[in-house]
Design a protein around this motif. Structure first.
Motif, mmCIF file in Angstrom:
data_model
loop_
_atom_site.group_PDB
_atom_site.id
_atom_site.type_symbol
_atom_site.label_atom_id
_atom_site.label_comp_id
_atom_site.label_asym_id
_atom_site.label_seq_id
_atom_site.Cartn_x
_atom_site.Cartn_y
_atom_site.Cartn_z
ATOM 1 N N UNK A 175 1.958 6.537 9.485
ATOM 2 C CA UNK A 175 1.277 6.643 8.194
ATOM 3 C C UNK A 175 -0.211 6.935 8.391
ATOM 4 N N UNK A 176 -0.827 6.303 9.380
ATOM 5 C CA UNK A 176 -2.240 6.553 9.689
ATOM 6 C C UNK A 176 -2.415 7.990 10.160
ATOM 7 N N UNK A 177 -1.515 8.472 11.010
ATOM 8 C CA UNK A 177 -1.593 9.857 11.480
ATOM 9 C C UNK A 177 -1.520 10.837 10.312
ATOM 10 N N UNK A 178 -0.609 10.587 9.389
ATOM 11 C CA UNK A 178 -0.458 11.454 8.218
ATOM 12 C C UNK A 178 -1.729 11.436 7.380
ATOM 13 N N UNK A 179 -2.301 10.253 7.173
ATOM 14 C CA UNK A 179 -3.537 10.134 6.391
ATOM 15 C C UNK A 179 -4.685 10.875 7.067
ATOM 16 N N UNK A 180 -4.793 10.741 8.384
ATOM 17 C CA UNK A 180 -5.857 11.433 9.118
ATOM 18 C C UNK A 180 -5.701 12.946 9.023
ATOM 19 N N UNK B 152 0.833 -1.194 0.000
ATOM 20 C CA UNK B 152 0.000 0.000 0.000
ATOM 21 C C UNK B 152 0.870 1.248 0.000
ATOM 22 N N UNK B 153 1.962 1.210 0.742
ATOM 23 C CA UNK B 153 2.849 2.364 0.827
ATOM 24 C C UNK B 153 3.930 2.269 -0.239
ATOM 25 N N UNK B 154 4.211 3.394 -0.875
ATOM 26 C CA UNK B 154 5.290 3.413 -1.863
ATOM 27 C C UNK B 154 6.638 3.252 -1.154
ATOM 28 N N UNK C 41 -8.368 15.630 7.291
ATOM 29 C CA UNK C 41 -8.873 16.809 8.007
ATOM 30 C C UNK C 41 -8.646 18.076 7.178
ATOM 31 N N UNK C 42 -7.464 18.183 6.572
ATOM 32 C CA UNK C 42 -7.167 19.352 5.721
ATOM 33 C C UNK C 42 -8.082 19.385 4.511
#
Length: 59
Positions: free
Chosen positions: A46-51, A7-9, A55-56
């Motif tokens: 990675x989950x934190x970054x996605x969340x 899933x992650x590059x 939000x943005x």
């Protein structure tokens, strides 16, 4: 059965490893040498970054 795509590059994983402080291990020995804790830290970040991105996008 075909090989499962990640899933992650590769680039994103490398950036996470640098941010979390264990990229030197990855660069010298490969992804197979990271610990379960390090892998978990990568997933958590990675989950934190996605969340944060979601939000943005809503704002």
């Amino acid at each position: 059965m075909g090989r499962r795509r990640g899933i992650m590059s590769e680039r994103f994983k490398e950036e996470l490893a640098k941010e979390l402080g264990f990229y030197h291990k990855v660069s010298q020995h490969g992804w197979g040498e990271i610990t379960a804790r390090e892998a978990g830290s990568m997933v958590k970040r990675a989950v934190q970054i996605a969340e944060e991105s979601m939000k943005r996008d809503k704002a």
